[in-house]
Design a protein around this motif. Structure first.
Motif, PDB file in Angstrom:
ATOM      1  N   LEU A   1      42.213  33.921  49.209  1.00 33.79           N
ATOM      2  CA  LEU A   1      42.196  33.310  50.540  1.00 33.79           C
ATOM      3  C   LEU A   1      42.633  34.304  51.606  1.00 33.79           C
ATOM      4  N   PHE A   2      43.505  35.227  51.205  1.00 34.96           N
ATOM      5  CA  PHE A   2      44.056  36.153  52.191  1.00 34.96           C
ATOM      6  C   PHE A   2      43.423  37.534  52.083  1.00 34.96           C
ATOM      7  N   ALA A   3      42.391  37.631  51.276  1.00 43.84           N
ATOM      8  CA  ALA A   3      41.775  38.939  51.068  1.00 43.84           C
ATOM      9  C   ALA A   3      41.209  39.494  52.359  1.00 43.84           C
ATOM     10  N   ILE A   4      40.889  38.597  53.284  1.00 46.15           N
ATOM     11  CA  ILE A   4      40.327  39.052  54.561  1.00 46.15           C
ATOM     12  C   ILE A   4      41.323  39.894  55.345  1.00 46.15           C
ATOM     13  N   THR A   5      42.610  39.670  55.079  1.00 47.34           N
ATOM     14  CA  THR A   5      43.624  40.429  55.830  1.00 47.34           C
ATOM     15  C   THR A   5      43.943  41.755  55.174  1.00 47.34           C
ATOM     16  N   ASN A   6      43.257  42.077  54.114  1.00 48.73           N
ATOM     17  CA  ASN A   6      43.556  43.317  53.408  1.00 48.73           C
ATOM     18  C   ASN A   6      42.881  44.490  54.126  1.00 48.73           C
ATOM     19  N   LEU A   7      43.562  45.017  55.131  1.00 47.94           N
ATOM     20  CA  LEU A   7      42.974  46.111  55.916  1.00 47.94           C
ATOM     21  C   LEU A   7      43.168  47.435  55.189  1.00 47.94           C
ATOM     22  N   PRO A   8      42.189  48.304  55.216  1.00 52.07           N
ATOM     23  CA  PRO A   8      42.368  49.625  54.605  1.00 52.07           C
ATOM     24  C   PRO A   8      43.418  50.448  55.327  1.00 52.07           C
ATOM     25  N   THR A   9      43.602  50.196  56.640  1.00 46.13           N
ATOM     26  CA  THR A   9      44.599  50.957  57.400  1.00 46.13           C
ATOM     27  C   THR A   9      45.715  50.026  57.850  1.00 46.13           C
TER      28      THR A   9
END
Lengths: 467, 179, 376
Positions: free
Chosen positions: A156-164
């Motif tokens: 559900l929170f994978a969208i917030t996984n920013l590379p930077t």
């Protein structure tokens, strides 16, 4: 010895109740928006629009989680601060509103919302109103990348996984000072102005050691992604970044192999720490461990200055500047300042947890767990029984995701320990003077952080942390 | 209780000069000795001698009365006294100097004039301001002679014997009371 | 490593800030009109009188007996001392004898009051330094015990009206002395506790050492007394230099500042003074004689002989003097107070000029001014 053990017990109880309240409600909101609503939508009708709506719901989950979390958490932290300080200073603290003072800050929040919103004569009304918003907004969007790391990269929170991610957080955390200066200037009050300007000077000088200490860790992990940095610290406290950022990985693996009786233990040790240059290796490991520990404390110090906590609370020095930049604020605007201040403290602590203290990972080393499982049979049995009992919840209704659950639990423990440490510091230290603050920042912290950075660069070249 | 009983204390008779009186006389300053105030030598000197006398007593290594405790003003209805209590940081002797300012000789009885000593004795600064404020002795050449305890627009000097209190709105025995 | 903030050549406008009368750190209602150049103080004008209650006027309009009850309010933290100064002046004019038990009781309660006053000073001083919620409350814990003891003998926690002309108000029960003994037994440990948390604190050291140096000559010129001047190294304590009451019979030392008279010295002086006072309380308890407690009948029409006299005692803040002119009636003709806070506050501008804002509170806190005592 413990004269106020009753108070201590009350404090613990209060903390547990509030934590259940916070994370229960956040979990509830996430479950409703992220799981229940999409499922219902998809079941109701199977067409494209509904599928899109369901997806939007899922994408909104992180935002909902943060918006639910921040106000309740700030209330809890204010209560912890007041009760904690009362513990240190032989007082009772607020204990009248609700059972045992449980609802004190909730009542305060209601009071603040209903207070008159005053804009002083001669104040710049636009900037005066804008200042708390600018101060508060970064704490919302700055905390978003943290969610993925906190929840163990839940879908559900994978969208917030920013590379930077860490870059984004640092950028966001430097915005609030604009709000403070703006509020100080717009208040038409000289104390506020001095407070705002002090805050600007302080934020600029302490951002450098703060960022440098984080960059050290990013360099060690060769990543700007908080999820990746978190996942590199799995398997016990020896792998945490505070202890060398992977310098002790080999030791951990070696001990693991020894406990499990595997034959290649010495090979592992050889692979990580080649014995042909062992003096250099030992020096490098020691250098790494020492400098990351220093980096951690430097981060804590600079973070205290960033969020204006004692001993660096010069922008709101009460005995000098009345209340600094928020002297003229009242009602909801003051509440927002207050909210943002405590949210910033939480964010700063959770960054410290993620970057240095192993994020949501179990602090107990793997070899210890293995050892226990092997020798004490009832532990694995109990765990298996519980897992069996909970499996319908986990597998069918998706009520609890065990990875996320344990990750959040460890995050809570570690982060709130740091918050409690900040309260403890507030209970013991007086305030710096502005010139001493600048001195300390520019002449001590910045050279030290550069030194630490260079030591880490050279030491990392010597030992291999990524086998 | 606007006006207190104005029975003045009995006037004291003159006595022989004491240690400090003699010292002042040796230096050409006349003084008369009054009744001791609890075993402390009390002298009266004239207005023009005040500044040189205090300057001498403060700095002279013989006397070293370098601690100005207080300057008090006392209204004896026909005259106002400015009283200087001098002690020392170095020894246990003490001296009380009184300057008598008869009201008749003053052009305007609202204020009586006296020389300020605040220019060479910082301790006198605030004491003189207070005495000016409450008793109404105007210390000439004071660097900053303003009211210190009362508001700047206060009328009259409250510790004068003839001071009439303004209508007291809160005192219910007062016929003009608002209560 | 102190940075010299004065060497910048930048031209800036001066800013006038009104610090007080409503300000968290001006200990009540002091108003300082500051002229600031950036953070540096260029000019200070203290404005006092917001708490003026016309104590001297009331003194000549009320009978002596009535006025006794008022004078605790002159300095609300050391009511015993103000009562003692007034009683002392009246007794010396009157020439009445004070029974030895009353003398000892006076010394006992005065030293207790000195401790409680210094404890409150310690708490507020630390608040001034910015330890906002921290250890200020430890001193208050001990102060509470003292106030309870005062309440038991005088009926009030702060406005005691205990020391009267001729003696003291009432004789405490034997159990009260036991409680005092219990307090003095544990108090040195408490002071060690404060010292452990404050005296060794590097930030406190940085904030106080070398800050607000009160030069000897300046202090003497301004008539500064009490721990403020003892911090500068001048051994001037009325209990030793002009002993009154039973102090000649007691054995104690006067702590002096070790450095040049900075904020730190004044802090240390008061801490050591508390230890001395604790010692004095014990001596008073040991030597406490039996007998009468008042040499003058406490009646509403209390009169003293005609005459005038100045009497001074060593209060926690310095020389507290009372000048009484009596005409033999039941009212005094003129009462004049010499308040240590008033005289010590006058020296403040000369200490503040050229210092940053943050030092204002450290310096102002260290000279220990009580505003009711300034304004009367």
């Amino acid at each position: 010895m413990l004269a106020n053990s009753a108070e201590l017990f009350k404090f613990t109880r209060l903390t547990l109740i509030w934590l259940t309240l916070i994370f229960g409600s956040v979990w509830g909101a996430c479950f409703i928006v992220g799981v229940l609503l999409p499922t219902l939508l998809l079941r109701a009708c199977d067409n494209e629009i509904f599928a899109l709506l369901a997806q939007i719901c899922q994408y909104l989950t992180p935002l909902i989680a943060i918006l639910v979390f921040i106000p309740i958490n700030a209330m809890f932290m204010v209560l912890v601060e007041r009760r904690g300080l009362a513990l240190f200073t032989v007082r009772m603290g607020p204990n009248r509103v609700g059972p045992d003072g449980l609802l004190q800050t909730a009542a305060d929040a209601v009071k603040l919302l209903f207070k008159e919103d005053i804009i002083p004569t001669g104040a710049d009304a636009w900037l005066f109103t804008l200042a708390p918003i600018i101060f508060f907004a970064p704490s919302i969007f700055g905390s978003i990348p943290l969610l993925a790391a906190i929840t163990g990269n839940n879908d559900l929170f994978a969208i917030t996984n920013l590379p930077t991610g860490i870059f984004f957080i640092i950028a966001a955390s430097s915005v609030p000072v604009v709000g403070i200066v703006m509020g100080g200037w717009a208040s038409n009050n000289k104390y506020s102005l001095v407070g705002g300007l002090r805050s600007a000077a302080q934020a600029i000088s302490y951002e450098i050691p703060l960022v440098l200490s984080l960059v050290t860790i990013c360099y060690l992990n060769q990543s700007l992604n908080v999820v990746e940095i978190a996942s590199r610290q799995t398997g016990g406290f020896l792998n945490w970044n505070i202890f060398g950022g992977g310098a002790l990985n080999g030791l951990d693996k070696y001990l693991n192999a020894l406990i499990n009786g595997s034959s290649n233990a010495n090979d592992i040790l050889q692979a990580y720490y080649p014995s042909n240059q062992w003096i250099l290796t030992v020096i490098a490991i020691a250098g790494l461990v020492v400098s990351t520990i220093i980096a951690f404390f430097m981060y804590i110090t600079a973070a205290c200055a960033e969020v204006n906590r004692i001993p660096f609370d010069l922008p709101e020095a009460e005995s000098e500047l009345v209340s600094g930049y928020n002297t003229e604020y009242s009602g909801i605007k003051f509440a927002i300042f207050f909210l943002a201040e405590f949210t910033n403290l939480f964010i700063v602590s959770s960054i410290a947890t993620i970057m240095f203290l192993g994020a949501g990972n179990n602090p107990i080393p793997q070899f210890l767990i293995d050892y226990l499982f092997k020798n004490v049979t009832f532990i694995p049995q109990t765990i298996n029984a519980i897992t069996q009992a909970l499996s319908p919840l986990i597998n069918q209704i998706h009520l609890i995701n065990p990875i996320t659950f344990w990750s959040v639990v460890w995050m809570i423990v570690k982060t709130y320990s740091l918050v409690f440490f900040a309260v403890l510091v507030r209970g013991t230290l007086p305030r710096f003077k502005i010139d001493q603050l600048m001195d300390f920042g520019w002449k001590r912290l910045i050279p030290l952080s550069l030194l630490v950075f260079f030591i880490v660069i050279f030491a990392k070249g010597v030992i291999n942390t990524n086998v | 209780m606007s006006q207190t009983d104005t029975n003045k204390p009995n006037e004291t008779k003159e006595m022989e000069l004491g240690k400090f009186g003699k010292f002042l006389k040796d230096n050409g300053i006349d003084s008369t000795r009054k009744d001791d105030s609890i075993n402390v030598e009390t002298i009266v000197i004239s207005v023009k001698d005040l500044e040189p006398a205090l300057r001498l007593l403060k700095t002279s290594s013989e006397t070293k009365l370098n601690m100005l405790l207080t300057i008090s003003g006392v209204d004896y209805t026909d005259r106002i006294d400015s009283i200087y209590h001098l002690w020392s940081y170095d020894h246990n002797d003490a001296l009380v100097i009184k300057v008598e300012l008869p009201k008749q000789s003053q052009a305007n009885t609202d204020t009586v004039n006296l020389t300020s000593i605040a220019n060479f004795w910082s301790a006198a600064n605030w004491h003189e301001r207070e005495t000016y404020d409450l008793v109404g002795i105007r210390y000439l050449r004071h660097p900053y002679l303003r009211r210190i305890l009362n508001p700047w627009d206060w009328e009259g000097h409250p510790l004068r014997r003839d001071y009439k209190q303004l209508v007291d709105a809160l005192n219910d025995k007062n016929p003009h009371s608002f209560r | 490593m102190s940075t010299n903030l004065e060497t910048t050549n930048l031209k800036t406008d001066e800013m006038i800030i009104n610090m007080g009368p409503q300000h968290p750190a001006t200990h009540g209602v002091l108003r300082l009109i500051l002229k600031l150049d950036g953070e540096i103080v260029r000019h200070v004008e203290p404005v006092i009188g917001h708490l003026h209650r016309a104590q001297e006027w009331q003194g000549q309009n009320r009978t002596l007996f009535q006025y006794q009850a008022l004078i605790d309010r002159v300095d609300y933290l050391s009511g015993m001392f103000t009562s003692l100064a007034f009683a002392h002046a009246c007794e010396q004019i009157d020439g009445c004898q004070i029974p030895p038990r009353a003398q000892y009781l006076r010394a006992l309660v005065c030293e207790m009051n000195r401790i409680s006053s210094h404890l409150l000073w310690l708490g507020t001083f630390l608040i001034d330094l910015g330890a906002l919620f921290g250890f200020p409350f430890y001193p208050f814990r001990e102060r509470e015990k003292l106030l309870d003891l005062f309440e038991e003998i005088a009926g009030q926690r702060m406005m005691f009206n205990y020391i009267r002309i001729g003696g003291v108000q009432r004789d405490p029960k034997p159990s009260w002395f036991e409680k005092v003994r219990k307090f003095t037994a544990e108090f040195p440990d408490r002071i060690d506790e404060y010292e452990a948390i404050v005296t060794q604190n590097p930030i406190v050291l940085k904030r106080t050492k070398g800050v607000g140096i009160l030069d000897k000559s300046v202090a003497m010129d301004y008539g500064v007394t009490g721990p403020s001047i003892r911090g500068s190294g001048i051994n001037y304590d009325l209990r030793k230099t002009r002993p009154y009451g039973i102090y000649p019979e007691l054995n104690f030392e006067i702590p002096l500042g070790q450095n040049q008279g900075d904020t730190w010295d004044r802090y240390m002086c008061r801490i050591l003074e508390m230890r001395q006072s604790n010692n004095l309380i014990n001596q008073c308890l040991d030597k406490m004689p039996e007998g009468e407690i008042s040499g003058k009948k406490q009646i509403a029409g209390l009169r003293i002989k005609a005459g005038e006299g100045f009497s001074a005692i060593e209060s926690p803040r310095g020389v507290l003097g009372c000048y009484v002119i009596s005409n033999g009636s039941d009212k005094a003709y003129r009462i004049r107070w010499r308040n240590p806070s008033f005289c010590n506050l006058a020296v403040l501008p000369s200490l503040l000029i050229g210092r940053p804002i943050s030092d204002i509170m450290a310096i102002f806190g260290s000279i220990d001014v009580i505003l009711p005592d300034v304004d009367r």
